[in-house]
Scaffold this motif. Sequence first.
Motif, PDB file in Angstrom:
ATOM      1  N   LEU A   1       0.832  -1.208   0.000  1.00 33.39           N
ATOM      2  CA  LEU A   1       0.000   0.000   0.000  1.00 33.39           C
ATOM      3  C   LEU A   1       0.868   1.260   0.000  1.00 33.39           C
ATOM      4  CD1 LEU A   1      -2.742   1.412   0.227  1.00 33.39           C
ATOM      5  CD2 LEU A   1      -2.595   1.087   2.712  1.00 33.39           C
ATOM      6  N   ALA A   2       1.902   1.290   0.853  1.00 33.72           N
ATOM      7  CA  ALA A   2       2.775   2.460   0.923  1.00 33.72           C
ATOM      8  C   ALA A   2       3.510   2.671  -0.400  1.00 33.72           C
ATOM      9  CB  ALA A   2       3.773   2.285   2.062  1.00 33.72           C
ATOM     10  N   ARG A   3       3.956   1.581  -0.997  1.00 38.10           N
ATOM     11  CA  ARG A   3       4.688   1.690  -2.263  1.00 38.10           C
ATOM     12  C   ARG A   3       3.791   2.233  -3.374  1.00 38.10           C
ATOM     13  NH1 ARG A   3       7.556  -3.332  -5.575  1.00 38.10           N
ATOM     14  NH2 ARG A   3       8.326  -2.055  -7.312  1.00 38.10           N
ATOM     15  N   VAL A   4       2.574   1.728  -3.456  1.00 41.28           N
ATOM     16  CA  VAL A   4       1.668   2.162  -4.517  1.00 41.28           C
ATOM     17  C   VAL A   4       1.187   3.586  -4.258  1.00 41.28           C
ATOM     18  CG1 VAL A   4      -0.550   1.701  -5.638  1.00 41.28           C
ATOM     19  CG2 VAL A   4       0.970  -0.193  -5.063  1.00 41.28           C
ATOM     20  N   ARG A   5       0.923   3.942  -3.007  1.00 38.52           N
ATOM     21  CA  ARG A   5       0.519   5.320  -2.689  1.00 38.52           C
ATOM     22  C   ARG A   5       1.590   6.321  -3.112  1.00 38.52           C
ATOM     23  NH1 ARG A   5      -2.062   4.408   3.261  1.00 38.52           N
ATOM     24  NH2 ARG A   5      -4.275   4.595   2.695  1.00 38.52           N
ATOM     25  N   ASP A   6       2.865   5.929  -2.922  1.00 38.18           N
ATOM     26  CA  ASP A   6       3.969   6.831  -3.274  1.00 38.18           C
ATOM     27  C   ASP A   6       4.160   6.951  -4.780  1.00 38.18           C
ATOM     28  OD1 ASP A   6       4.477   7.335  -0.632  1.00 38.18           O
ATOM     29  OD2 ASP A   6       6.125   5.901  -0.457  1.00 38.18           O
ATOM     30  N   ASP A   7       3.690   5.955  -5.516  1.00 39.98           N
ATOM     31  CA  ASP A   7       3.848   5.967  -6.976  1.00 39.98           C
ATOM     32  C   ASP A   7       2.615   5.333  -7.612  1.00 39.98           C
ATOM     33  OD1 ASP A   7       4.575   5.880  -9.615  1.00 39.98           O
ATOM     34  OD2 ASP A   7       6.361   4.622  -9.334  1.00 39.98           O
ATOM     35  N   LEU A   8       1.616   6.153  -7.900  1.00 41.35           N
ATOM     36  CA  LEU A   8       0.348   5.634  -8.422  1.00 41.35           C
ATOM     37  C   LEU A   8       0.486   5.028  -9.810  1.00 41.35           C
ATOM     38  CD1 LEU A   8      -2.143   8.399  -7.184  1.00 41.35           C
ATOM     39  CD2 LEU A   8      -1.787   6.096  -6.256  1.00 41.35           C
ATOM     40  N   SER A   9       1.612   5.259 -10.482  1.00 42.00           N
ATOM     41  CA  SER A   9       1.822   4.603 -11.783  1.00 42.00           C
ATOM     42  C   SER A   9       1.984   3.094 -11.628  1.00 42.00           C
ATOM     43  CB  SER A   9       3.050   5.188 -12.479  1.00 42.00           C
ATOM     44  OG  SER A   9       4.252   4.802 -11.822  1.00 42.00           O
ATOM     45  N   LEU A  10       2.174   2.628 -10.381  1.00 41.81           N
ATOM     46  CA  LEU A  10       2.309   1.192 -10.120  1.00 41.81           C
ATOM     47  C   LEU A  10       0.958   0.485 -10.033  1.00 41.81           C
ATOM     48  CD1 LEU A  10       5.124   1.208  -7.402  1.00 41.81           C
ATOM     49  CD2 LEU A  10       5.357   0.627  -9.821  1.00 41.81           C
ATOM     50  N   VAL A  11      -0.135   1.241 -10.042  1.00 45.84           N
ATOM     51  CA  VAL A  11      -1.453   0.623  -9.881  1.00 45.84           C
ATOM     52  C   VAL A  11      -1.706  -0.479 -10.915  1.00 45.84           C
ATOM     53  CG1 VAL A  11      -3.947   1.025 -10.090  1.00 45.84           C
ATOM     54  CG2 VAL A  11      -2.558   2.497  -8.628  1.00 45.84           C
ATOM     55  N   PRO A  12      -1.458  -0.271 -12.227  1.00 43.94           N
ATOM     56  CA  PRO A  12      -1.759  -1.340 -13.182  1.00 43.94           C
ATOM     57  C   PRO A  12      -1.020  -2.649 -12.892  1.00 43.94           C
ATOM     58  CG  PRO A  12      -1.502   0.731 -14.336  1.00 43.94           C
ATOM     59  CD  PRO A  12      -1.075   0.976 -12.917  1.00 43.94           C
ATOM     60  N   GLN A  13       0.290  -2.594 -12.586  1.00 40.53           N
ATOM     61  CA  GLN A  13       1.006  -3.844 -12.341  1.00 40.53           C
ATOM     62  C   GLN A  13       0.631  -4.448 -11.000  1.00 40.53           C
ATOM     63  OE1 GLN A  13       4.873  -1.683 -12.603  1.00 40.53           O
ATOM     64  NE2 GLN A  13       5.557  -3.055 -10.951  1.00 40.53           N
ATOM     65  N   ALA A  14       0.325  -3.604 -10.006  1.00 39.71           N
ATOM     66  CA  ALA A  14      -0.149  -4.141  -8.732  1.00 39.71           C
ATOM     67  C   ALA A  14      -1.483  -4.851  -8.908  1.00 39.71           C
ATOM     68  CB  ALA A  14      -0.268  -3.016  -7.700  1.00 39.71           C
ATOM     69  N   LEU A  15      -2.345  -4.275  -9.728  1.00 44.04           N
ATOM     70  CA  LEU A  15      -3.652  -4.884  -9.975  1.00 44.04           C
ATOM     71  C   LEU A  15      -3.496  -6.262 -10.602  1.00 44.04           C
ATOM     72  CD1 LEU A  15      -6.740  -4.776 -10.129  1.00 44.04           C
ATOM     73  CD2 LEU A  15      -6.501  -3.582 -12.315  1.00 44.04           C
ATOM     74  N   GLU A  16      -2.576  -6.423 -11.553  1.00 46.86           N
ATOM     75  CA  GLU A  16      -2.398  -7.730 -12.199  1.00 46.86           C
ATOM     76  C   GLU A  16      -1.988  -8.790 -11.190  1.00 46.86           C
ATOM     77  OE1 GLU A  16      -3.314  -8.297 -15.332  1.00 46.86           O
ATOM     78  OE2 GLU A  16      -3.894  -6.191 -15.350  1.00 46.86           O
ATOM     79  N   GLU A  17      -1.099  -8.428 -10.270  1.00 50.70           N
ATOM     80  CA  GLU A  17      -0.676  -9.399  -9.263  1.00 50.70           C
ATOM     81  C   GLU A  17      -1.808  -9.718  -8.292  1.00 50.70           C
ATOM     82  OE1 GLU A  17       2.085 -11.773  -6.800  1.00 50.70           O
ATOM     83  OE2 GLU A  17       1.495 -11.486  -8.880  1.00 50.70           O
ATOM     84  N   MET A  18      -2.623  -8.729  -7.966  1.00 49.58           N
ATOM     85  CA  MET A  18      -3.756  -8.995  -7.080  1.00 49.58           C
ATOM     86  C   MET A  18      -4.805  -9.856  -7.777  1.00 49.58           C
ATOM     87  SD  MET A  18      -4.105  -5.468  -4.825  1.00 49.58           S
ATOM     88  CE  MET A  18      -4.164  -4.314  -6.187  1.00 49.58           C
TER      89      MET A  18
END
Length: 402
Positions: free
Chosen positions: A262-279
């Motif tokens: 959560l902290a990593r994605v909040r700091d860099d919202l461009s990570l949302v697409p790749q985080a979503l794929e893993e989730m």
Amino acid sequence: MSTTGAATAPAYPFTHRETVLHAPSALTECRREPAMRVTLPSGDVVWLVTRYQDVRVLLSDERLSRNRDQPDAPRITKDNSMFQDPNVSLDPPDHPRMRRLVAKAFTAARVERMRPHTQELVDRLLDDTAAAGPPADLHRTLTFPLAITTLCELLGVPVEDQKDFRHWTDAFLSVSKYTPEEIGRCRGELFAYIERLVEAKTNEPGGDLISALIAARDEDSNRLSHYELLYWAQGLLMGGYETTASHLGAAIVTLLANPGLLARVRDDLSLVPQALEEMLRLQVLFSSMAALRYAKEEIEVGGMTIPRGAGVVLAMESANRDETVFPDPETLDIDRPSHLHLAFSAGPHHCAGSALARMEMQTAITSLLRRFPTLKLAVDPLELRRAEGGLVEGFLEVPVTW
């Protein structure tokens, strides 16, 4: 259909979880063999194919039929013929013909043109959430309103008719939640509604997907029949609503339950697409019963022989945890290659609405984190409850505060 061996074939879908956040524990054990016998809710005994490479290959194998209208074909349940209609063939040559026509209307360009409007809808839903104040159930204020409004707008369903779809979808995807009479009534009401909608769009076409499908039906030499058009419109509504909302809710829960991510994605919202794929890979929301096939020929899987006439379930939720493809598979790692998971299936039956679902979820998660930088779950995540009695096993609530 076969019930032989039901006493020794474990019940599928698997249900026992270490916690509500974990996948069923039996998924780890089942990959010790490439295939195993399991018992569906109908009582039919079928083969469950469990390993990634086997599942991926068999998703495109024409020896496995999606048509289960043979007298001995297995059923998911005794009371619900979900995803099965004897009037529509889901095998070649009919399915590729229909799929090509649907793809002409359901393009990535059409989805991308929807992004600004989806952003406006998400912003409006978050405005209402903020105005009501914490705590909030994001299933009620965001995920389900977003999914149904987006899909109905895409298909051209009037706003005043959208309220009925939650109930119809719930019954359509029921394994044990509704009686056979309720399931039949809801399916009939839905199909009748789709028929009226197609007639209205035929008389007054617009810029929606139903109108585009009608144009494909009328203009293409390999056109959709009237009944095929009704079937695909129904399928798009069923497949694109409950699953998208539940996946989005589960992704939010998973993100909020993992502080480091959560902290990593909040700091860099461009990570949302790749985080979503893993989730999507990790958060199993449903079994693969909808991927039930009928073996038209004998098939060898990893040295095991599946006989002709057997039912076969391609367990994508197990494939997504195959240790040979996803090392340490229970760990949430957003740096994994994002294109490998099978959350949207693969091959000729890959989810037609995957681009739309991704766009909605990316927009919602990015906007949610930007709008509520202190967002957190309002309860211990282990207190959350999952839906029971249906194909989709998402969380019943997504309670948050900020």
